[in-house]
Design an enzyme around this catalytic site. Structure first.
Site, mmCIF file in Angstrom:
data_model
loop_
_atom_site.group_PDB
_atom_site.id
_atom_site.type_symbol
_atom_site.label_atom_id
_atom_site.label_comp_id
_atom_site.label_asym_id
_atom_site.label_seq_id
_atom_site.Cartn_x
_atom_site.Cartn_y
_atom_site.Cartn_z
ATOM 1 N N ARG A 147 12.887 9.341 3.029
ATOM 2 C CA ARG A 147 12.067 8.370 2.302
ATOM 3 C C ARG A 147 11.835 8.880 0.888
ATOM 4 N NH1 ARG A 147 5.756 7.116 3.450
ATOM 5 N NH2 ARG A 147 5.584 8.662 1.785
ATOM 6 N N TYR A 159 0.859 6.517 -4.861
ATOM 7 C CA TYR A 159 0.910 6.749 -3.425
ATOM 8 C C TYR A 159 2.056 7.699 -3.077
ATOM 9 C CZ TYR A 159 2.312 6.310 1.368
ATOM 10 O OH TYR A 159 2.710 6.618 2.642
ATOM 11 N N ASP A 212 8.535 3.248 0.843
ATOM 12 C CA ASP A 212 7.263 2.683 1.289
ATOM 13 C C ASP A 212 6.534 2.066 0.103
ATOM 14 O OD1 ASP A 212 4.880 2.045 2.472
ATOM 15 O OD2 ASP A 212 4.381 4.079 3.123
ATOM 16 N N HIS A 214 3.711 0.476 0.520
ATOM 17 C CA HIS A 214 2.319 0.641 0.939
ATOM 18 C C HIS A 214 1.475 -0.588 0.620
ATOM 19 C CE1 HIS A 214 -0.965 3.389 2.284
ATOM 20 N NE2 HIS A 214 0.060 3.909 2.945
ATOM 21 N N GLU A 238 9.444 -0.385 3.681
ATOM 22 C CA GLU A 238 8.251 -0.318 4.522
ATOM 23 C C GLU A 238 7.033 -0.950 3.854
ATOM 24 O OE1 GLU A 238 5.239 3.130 6.253
ATOM 25 O OE2 GLU A 238 7.230 3.689 5.522
ATOM 26 N N GLU A 264 2.033 0.177 10.763
ATOM 27 C CA GLU A 264 1.301 1.418 11.008
ATOM 28 C C GLU A 264 -0.198 1.210 11.185
ATOM 29 O OE1 GLU A 264 0.521 3.614 6.823
ATOM 30 O OE2 GLU A 264 2.627 3.288 7.278
ATOM 31 N N ARG A 285 6.387 -0.480 13.346
ATOM 32 C CA ARG A 285 5.999 0.905 13.081
ATOM 33 C C ARG A 285 4.643 1.277 13.683
ATOM 34 N NH1 ARG A 285 5.253 3.212 8.840
ATOM 35 N NH2 ARG A 285 6.355 5.079 9.530
ATOM 36 N N GLU A 341 9.275 8.696 11.775
ATOM 37 C CA GLU A 341 8.773 9.377 10.584
ATOM 38 C C GLU A 341 8.357 10.801 10.947
ATOM 39 O OE1 GLU A 341 5.575 8.543 6.973
ATOM 40 O OE2 GLU A 341 5.289 7.574 8.916
ATOM 41 N N TRP A 405 -4.527 -0.724 -0.789
ATOM 42 C CA TRP A 405 -4.056 0.663 -0.857
ATOM 43 C C TRP A 405 -3.147 0.943 0.327
ATOM 44 C CZ3 TRP A 405 -3.666 5.281 1.682
ATOM 45 C CH2 TRP A 405 -3.218 6.354 0.893
#
Length: 405
Positions: A147, A159, A212, A214, A238, A264, A285, A341, A405
């Site tokens: 990643r 991030y 990602d 995010h 992601e 997630e 995920r 991950e 975030w």
């Protein structure tokens, strides 16, 4: 066999972890992870005050019934606190069942679907060159998937890149309150295509790349990013957008063929049902600690398999080695597993508290054959590292508007 005691430990060997130990009257015990980053004590209290008293005297072998009792048997269902508590109990019960049967948990789940669990590493850099050098290090270590995250020029923090800070405790400074970070989609868009263009120029197709977002983008912005990244053949993009409205991903899917991954922060199958059955995503995920344990994740995985969606469990450092073990067993026995991950086995203090014999070999985790989950917990070591309040950052646009975030 009856459940005789349930202990809850909150320890901080660099990160806060909530660990559950389910003890039985025959001396067999099981371990579970109930960590909820930034809300650890809420879960610990939920377990101590509301879950543990209801389980004393029950048969720990009745995993599905206990799972349903804790989920369906309460009026207030779902949510991260409830599902993290259920997850920890569930993991511990699977651990007990494996120890009683003298088998590793993956055997109880149906046995091996693969010889090892493919993982992806993180390459986080202050500049594109820095990130690419770290990709090279990951490849040298045997990883087949990486990643890529890079600090965004013009923003103080990004991030995945902590700069001179080693963790979120340092990022918070002397005030244990959420740090605040700026976000600019325009500046981000200038960086990311160049990052992956240069990555492919340097490394070719010898490794899978991931990224990602995010959840920083709106759905149409995510669609635009996915389109821009198509030439670089990502394994997946992601958390491109928040999907509390799951139909957001229908819009993204209409505009790009870049594979999409999310989940997630999800706690149950209901958070991702529409995205899976409409095939708006390619990887789900969910983490065992946040989605109801081994039992909860298996329900989601089996549903996803019907729609050709693969699993890619979350593996952040705020999930303890017990969750890591649960994922290793699930991934080994799940036919539609995709990738895991991986951020390492934790620092020295963490490894003293959580002891296991999982191995990383050529970009794959080799699952332990020890009975149960294969993790031991040193209570005395854990007591040396006291809980320390911590928060993830808060994000704002450059004009001060609160953002994702």
């Amino acid at each position: 066999m009856k459940i005789s005691e349930i202990k809850v430990f909150v320890t901080n060997p660099g990160r806060n972890f909530v660990t559950v130990k389910v003890c039985t009257d025959e001396g067999v015990y099981g371990l579970g992870d109930a960590t909820l980053n930034g809300r650890e004590m809420a879960v610990a209290t939920y377990l101590e005050e509301h879950v543990a008293p209801c389980l004393i005297g029950r048969n720990p072998q009745d995993i599905e019934d206990i799972w349903q009792y804790l989920y369906q048997g309460v009026y207030w269902r779902r949510g991260p606190v409830t599902m993290a508590a259920i997850a920890a109990i569930d993991m511990a019960l699977w651990d007990i069942k494996g120890k009683v049967a003298n088998l590793p948990v993956y055997q109880l789940l149906g046995g091996k679907c693969r010889q090892g669990v493919t993982v992806y590493a993180h390459a986080n850099g202050e500049t594109i060159d820095d990130t690419l050098d770290k990709v090279a290090e990951c490849i040298e270590q045997g990883f087949k998937a990486v990643r890529l995250q890079t600090a965004i020029p013009g923003l103080k923090e990004t991030y995945g890149v902590l700069g001179d800070k080693k963790d979120y405790f340092e990022l918070q400074g002397n005030r244990p309150l959420p740090p605040e970070q700026e976000w600019s989609t325009a500046k981000y868009f200038k960086l990311v295509p160049e990052l992956f263009e240069r990555a492919r120029e340097r490394f070719g197709d010898q490794v899978h790349f991931l990224h990602d977002v995010h959840s920083r983008l709106t759905p149409i912005e995510s669609a635009k990013l996915g389109k821009m990244l198509e030439p670089y053949n990502l394994l997946f993009l992601e958390d491109a957008s928040i999907a509390e409205n799951q139909a957001n991903y229908e819009l993204i899917r209409q505009h790009t063929t870049t594979p999409l991954a999310i989940g997630e922060t999800y706690n149950t199958i209901w958070d991702c049902k529409d995205m899976i059955q409409n095939q708006w995503i390619d990887f789900i995920r969910v983490a065992a600690t946040h989605a109801g344990g081994i039992t909860g994740v298996k329900k989601i995985s089996d549903f996803a398999a019907v729609y050709n969606v693969r699993t890619a469990p979350h593996g952040a450092p705020d999930l303890s080695p017990i969750c890591f073990a649960a994922h290793a067993h699930l991934n080994t026995a799940t036919h539609n597993f995709g990738i895991q991950e991986f951020v390492g086995f934790g620092n020295e203090a963490c490894q003293k508290i959580f002891k296991h014999d999982f191995k990383l070999d050529n970009g794959m985790i080799i699952v332990s054959d020890a009975p149960g989950l294969g993790v031991e917990f040193d209570e005395q070591q854990a007591e040396q590292y006291q809980y320390k309040r911590s928060y993830l950052p808060v994000s704002r646009l450059e004009d001060g508007t609160l953002w994702h975030w």
